[in-house]
Design an enzyme around this catalytic site. Structure first.
Site, PDB file in Angstrom:
ATOM      1  CG  HIS A   1     -24.959  -0.937  -4.532  1.00 35.99           C
ATOM      2  ND1 HIS A   1     -26.136  -0.039  -4.150  1.00 35.99           N
ATOM      3  CD2 HIS A   1     -24.366  -0.240  -4.590  1.00 35.99           C
ATOM      4  CE1 HIS A   1     -25.124   1.539  -4.647  1.00 35.99           C
ATOM      5  NE2 HIS A   1     -24.072   0.936  -4.373  1.00 35.99           N
TER       6      HIS A   1
ATOM      7  CB  CYS B   1     -19.079  13.536  19.923  1.00 38.77           C
ATOM      8  SG  CYS B   1     -18.336  14.856  20.223  1.00 38.77           S
TER       9      CYS B   1
ATOM     10  CB  SER C   1     -21.151   1.910  -7.861  1.00 34.85           C
ATOM     11  OG  SER C   1     -22.100   1.720  -7.257  1.00 34.85           O
TER      12      SER C   1
ATOM     13  CB  VAL D   1       3.960  -0.529  -7.057  1.00 31.56           C
ATOM     14  CG1 VAL D   1       4.976  -1.630  -8.289  1.00 31.56           C
ATOM     15  CG2 VAL D   1       3.851  -1.901  -5.684  1.00 31.56           C
TER      16      VAL D   1
ATOM     17  CB  ILE E   1     -25.295   1.487  -0.778  1.00 29.13           C
ATOM     18  CG1 ILE E   1     -25.465   2.802  -0.448  1.00 29.13           C
ATOM     19  CG2 ILE E   1     -25.791   0.994  -1.021  1.00 29.13           C
ATOM     20  CD1 ILE E   1     -26.303   3.099   0.602  1.00 29.13           C
TER      21      ILE E   1
ATOM     22  CD  GLU F   1      -2.636   2.254   0.263  1.00 25.12           C
ATOM     23  OE1 GLU F   1      -3.320   0.732  -0.254  1.00 25.12           O
ATOM     24  OE2 GLU F   1      -2.309   2.805  -0.161  1.00 25.12           O
TER      25      GLU F   1
ATOM     26  CB  ILE G   1     -13.037  -2.137  -7.784  1.00 29.17           C
ATOM     27  CG1 ILE G   1     -11.913  -3.224  -9.296  1.00 29.17           C
ATOM     28  CG2 ILE G   1     -13.815  -3.022  -7.038  1.00 29.17           C
ATOM     29  CD1 ILE G   1     -12.463  -4.274 -10.065  1.00 29.17           C
TER      30      ILE G   1
ATOM     31  NE  ARG H   1     -18.694   7.712  -7.885  1.00 27.08           N
ATOM     32  CZ  ARG H   1     -19.240   9.383  -8.166  1.00 27.08           C
ATOM     33  NH1 ARG H   1     -18.177  10.232  -8.115  1.00 27.08           N
ATOM     34  NH2 ARG H   1     -20.387   9.078  -7.709  1.00 27.08           N
TER      35      ARG H   1
ATOM     36  CE  LYS I   1     -25.414   1.400  -8.269  1.00 30.84           C
ATOM     37  NZ  LYS I   1     -23.883   1.185  -8.423  1.00 30.84           N
TER      38      LYS I   1
END
Lengths: 428, 475, 121
Positions: free
Chosen positions: B49, B401, B336, B172, B47, B31, B334, B311, B250
């Site tokens: 889906h 909180c 939604s 990488v 979500i 990562e 990848i 995205r 969406k």
């Protein structure tokens, strides 16, 4: 102070800052001994502990004290009187029946059934996320109070090149503090055409250090240094009378720190859990002249009720609540209701709110209020129908300064209706 | 040498790493950021889906439906909150009605169960705070909400508990074919060798693919901005409220979150700069106005924060999951329903590798359940006290909180994948995500993080690199 | 030559707006003050501005002790005063009111603790 925690206490006070301490001392003076202060920090004093500047106590003590000195006056007396205190204790809930739920490392999670509760939790600051400023999420953005905590209790510098958004007192005080500790404060931006802070602070925090005050300006965007991840600058703009950006007035100020002084919000999550209705104008509970909320036996005072400018008035208000709580405890729950219907106080034209919001007894009372704009040569008057009960006239009234108008008990005995109207008159 | 190097520790890479570890492979997850879930995985709608939206026959559709069926079980194993609150896709006019019918049919084709078209009255009964303009809706009872970064963190933690390795700060920069597989070069000089590579590099998957020699696709960034509202507003809607979708996506939704907040967004804007995660005034304004078309009375004065997610939109329009070169698997584009599909994508990738001859074999000693640390605010008083007696740090509430205790912070700091900065700890514990947004707890959390990790307090950052919280001492 | 200047009195939170009349650069009269101290402020401000300093001092246990000067300092000495005060180290058991440094920079002002250190010696 007794070390043993009881599961029943006559009077539980939530918060050990000036409001909580003031209420406890007043309750003690009124004869109550079964008191418990629950404080989340490691010491009494609340926010005053980090307010190392002076300006406190002029009205109450006739001398100008720093925040810690003011707090010490009350804390020392609380200790001398052995009023029970539980530090490092977070209250997590209050039930409408006045059961207080709290937790700390030594007592664990416990409940205390109280006969009366005084809410004194203070307030929090409006965070970056609630301001709608576009941009990324870099390090270096703090609310002024958090920065103050870093500088004054940990000795850490939040940054070196500072822009401050909001000209309320906390922002102004931090402008001076950061400058004295070696930072460069490049500007204080204020959305409105006038500052929200005390005039003395404009002088001693800004003018003294040649820090520009940009009125009618706001920050529209923050920029992140991609490589490092810290703030690299802010975009500012001038705004018009409707607070909308004026095209062509955009500018950039490189900086590594943005301090936000954009409003204080009374901390009323516990209040709502207890089923107490809030006043949307103050953000705090709606109370009567004794600072009692809609739930009999639960009182509120200090910044949790409405944000104060001077701690002297917090102490004054806390004393009202403390005395009233003891009167409530003495009279018993059945005697709480008055045979007189409650009088609602309605605000009109320029008056943003009053505390108290209603009256349940016909006795001398001081109404604290704030106006919604700057007004000159105006009066704020209290009417019972057409009858003028009281009026206060001032050369200048500003939203940032809480004002007061007093009503006589005698006048309140002869009201024609159940509503008093507080309104602004004769403004220019 | 590892069996597999997974590039990118988002939800896709995390699920892949977990599944391949379960299948007996030695996995290294690489990562480039300082923590996992730093890309789209932490900035999406959360979500799960149902699968009525994706075009039948596409990977998106197949893996959406499969992933949706798996998610509740996966969430339970990983200790992640999952709530099947159901979704409503609302329509405002005749054109929308037509679209809703098409979605209904498509849902049936994709194998989604329980779908129902609701008339005006039925919709408003189900969701009282919809605007008058809403005239029809598609009711999707299987729709659910989940915490997307929580899922990512837990999947990777579980993989690591079962032996997978995580290297953060590893960007990488080059890929070289070797006789046994691949050598991955890090920008900081580190090297990893593996028999196979799974490219889950999100926005940069096309660059990683090019490094390997695959030039068949590109990735574009599509920005989505969101507004997060106070937990007190979480009950404004009972279900996830979608608008009727368009080709752009969406649309803006209004939904409760797995943590009880109200989430509004996203906008949809193609941008060139893959590193631009800033929100914009125009974007946030668009989100507000679009959301207000579906739901009335959204209390925008109770916004506690806003954020933007990018995205990764693949040039083929569908998920790009293939093996264009020996031992090099793409898991790209990848967008939604990527979050929903992630568990199924992992199985699909495993199958690709198995079919190519890699020795996958389910481990009998794989522990799929990740230890779930106690969440103080969810416990009874008795449970709280048992915990505090064992460890008094659970009696010190640090985040007022969200009622998060020091004990929880300490537990999270010592659990895989370990956090090294404030935001990483925040994502694992909720501390700082409440209405004061860390105003009260930040100095306290910083002290605890420094103490438990050995990082000097002054070196603690907000989110890695040089995002220091403070710059020096006053004296 | 007569001139008038406006200034804000900083002696108390009231912040009265003062109108100061100067004769040939010297203080002559003041209007707008609510109390007698305001006149003194106007005089000082026109001749030799002074400011009280409030800041913090490190304690031996690593903590921070808030302090103030017992009287205002010449305004131009503020940053030098900060340097002096930043060099101090206070015992952790310091009591409120203790003088940590007498006669700061020869001004006659002392640096005084405004809280208890709260720690052990």
């Amino acid at each position: 102070m007794s070390d043993k925690l009881s599961n029943k206490t006559a009077l539980v006070i939530i918060g050990g800052g000036p409001a909580g301490m003031g209420a406890a001392l007043a309750a003690h003076a009124a004869g109550e001994r079964d008191i418990l202060i629950l404080e989340r920090g490691g010491a009494l004093g609340g926010i005053l502990q980090q307010c190392i500047h002076s300006g406190f106590g002029v009205h109450r003590f006739g001398e100008e004290l720093t925040g810690p000195e003011y707090a010490h006056r009350d804390a020392a007396r609380v200790a001398a009187l052995h009023i029970p205190v539980r530090l490092n204790t977070m209250v997590t809930a209050i039930d409408p029946d006045k059961t207080v739920h709290a937790v700390n490392p030594t007592d664990g999670a416990f409940t205390v059934q109280a006969n009366a509760v005084i809410l004194a939790m203070g307030c929090r600051e409006r965070p970056m996320g609630a301001l709608g400023i576009a941009g990324d999420r870099p390090a270096g953005i703090f609310t002024a109070g958090t920065a103050q905590k870093y500088v004054n209790t940990k000795g850490c510098m939040p940054g070196r090149e500072v822009v401050i958004l909001g000209s309320g007192d906390i922002g102004l005080i931090m402008a001076r503090r950061m400058t004295l500790e070696g930072a460069t404060v490049k500007a204080v931006c204020e959305l409105l055409p006038y500052s929200g802070g005390l005039a003395r602070n404009i002088q001693q925090c800004l003018r003294d250090f040649d820090i520009p005050l940009l009125l009618s300006h706001t920050v529209t965007r923050v920029h992140r240094d991609r490589a490092g991840g810290r703030l690299s600058g802010v975009s500012i703009t001038e705004v018009d009378a409707d607070r909308r950006p004026i095209p062509g007035t955009e500018g950039e100020i490189p900086c590594d720190t943005l301090l936000l002084s954009c409003g204080l919000i009374p901390e009323n999550e516990l209040t709502q859990l207890a089923g107490i209705p809030l006043d949307s104008s103050t953000g705090g509970a709606a109370v009567d002249q004794d600072r009692m909320t809609a739930v009999p036996g639960i009182f509120a005072c200090g910044n949790v009720l409405h944000v104060h400018d001077l701690v002297d008035y917090v102490s004054e208000e806390a004393a009202i609540a403390g005395r009233a709580a003891v009167a409530y405890l003495t009279a018993g729950a059945d005697a709480a209701g008055s045979d007189r219907p409650a009088v609602e106080i309605r605000c009109e034209g320029g008056v943003r709110y009053t505390v108290p919001q209603r009256l349940s007894a016909a006795k001398d009372v001081t109404l604290y209020f704030r106006v919604d704009k700057v007004y000159r040569n105006a009066a704020v008057s209290v009417y019972d129908g057409d009858r003028l009960l009281a009026s206060v006239k001032k050369v200048k009234m500003v939203p940032a300064e809480m004002e007061r108008v007093s009503l006589k008990g005698e006048a309140l005995k002869r009201l024609s209706g159940t509503t008093l109207v507080v309104k602004l008159e004769g403004r220019s | 040498m590892f069996d597999v190097a997974v590039v990118g520790a988002g939800v896709t890479g995390g699920m892949v790493a977990r599944e391949l570890t379960r299948q007996g492979l030695a996995v290294c997850l690489l990562e480039k950021e300082s923590d996992v879930a730093m890309g789209a995985s932490r900035a999406n709608s959360g979500i799960v889906h149902a699968g009525y939206d994706a075009l039948p026959g596409t990977l998106k559709a197949t893996l959406n439906v499969r992933g949706a069926a798996m998610m509740e079980q996966v969430a339970s194993e990983l200790g992640v909150s999952f709530r099947r609150c159901g979704s409503l896709v609302v329509g405002f006019d005749e054109a929308d009605r037509q679209t809703l019918r098409r979605l209904y049919e498509r849902g049936l084709t994709n194998g989604v169960s329980g779908l129902e078209l609701l008339s005006r009255q039925a919709v408003h009964d189900k969701e009282p705070n919809l605007t008058e303009e809403v005239c029809e809706a598609l009711w999707v009872p299987t729709g659910a909400i989940i915490c997307p970064y929580g899922l990512t963190i837990a999947a990777i933690g579980n993989a690591m508990d079962n032996g997978a390795e995580l290297l953060t700060g590893f960007a990488v920069s080059a890929l070289e074919k070797t006789p046994e597989g691949w050598q991955l070069q890090g920008a900081d000089g580190r090297q990893v060798t593996a028999r196979a590579v799974v490219n889950c590099a999100g926005l940069y998957a096309d660059e990683v693919a090019r490094m390997a020699g695959d030039h068949s696709f590109t990735i574009r960034a599509r920005r989505g901005e969101y507004l997060m509202l106070d937990r007190a507003c979480g009950g404004l809607v009972n279900h996830t409220v979608f608008m009727t979708p368009s080709e752009r996506g969406k649309g803006v939704l209004v939904t409760p979150t797995a943590h009880g907040n109200l989430l509004v967004g996203p906008s949809s804007e193609d941008i060139d700069d893959k590193g631009d995660t800033a929100t914009t005034a125009a974007g946030l304004a668009a989100v507000k106005s679009k959301a207000s078309r579906s739901v009335r009375g959204i209390p925008f004065h109770r916004v506690i924060t806003s954020f933007s997610g990018l995205r990764a939109v693949g040039s083929s329009g569908d998920f790009i999951i293939n093996m264009p070169l020996p031992g090099f698997v793409n898991c790209a584009g990848i967008e939604s329903p990527g979050l929903t599909a992630a568990p199924a994508i992992a199985l699909y990738v495993a199958e690709l590798l198995r079919a190519a001859g890699y020795p996958l074999s389910p481990r009998t000693d794989f522990v799929p359940v990740r230890r779930k640390n106690p969440i103080f605010r969810e416990l009874t008083d008795d449970e709280k006290n048992r915990l505090i007696r064992e460890d008094p740090r659970y009696g010190r509430v640090v985040c007022r909180c969200e009622t998060v205790t020091e004990g929880e912070l300490v537990a999270a700091i010592h659990q895989h994948p370990r956090p090294h900065d404030m935001d990483a700890l925040k994502r694992r514990t909720r501390c700082g995500m409440g209405r004061c947004q860390g105003g009260f707890c930040t100095p306290l959390v910083q002290e605890i993080l420094a103490r438990e990790t050995g990082i000097p307090e002054q070196a603690v950052t907000k989110s890695g690199r040089e995002s220091y919280l403070y710059v020096g001492q006053t004296k | 030559m007569t001139e008038t200047k406006t200034m804000t009195c900083i002696l108390c939170p009231r912040g009265c707006e003062l109108e100061v009349t100067l004769e040939n650069g010297r203080f002559a009269a003041v209007k707008g003050n609510t109390c007698a101290r305001g006149k003194g402020y106007a005089q000082d401000e026109t001749t030799h501005p002074v400011r009280t300093l409030t800041t913090t001092v490190r304690m031996t246990n690593g903590g921070l002790l808030p302090v103030k000067t017992s009287k205002p300092l010449p305004k131009e000495l503020l940053f030098r005063a900060m340097e002096e005060v930043n060099r101090l180290m206070a015992p952790a058991d310091t009591e409120i009111g203790t003088v940590l440094l007498a006669d700061l920079l020869g001004t006659g002002a002392d640096v005084v603790a405004t809280a208890d250190g709260g720690g052990e010696a």
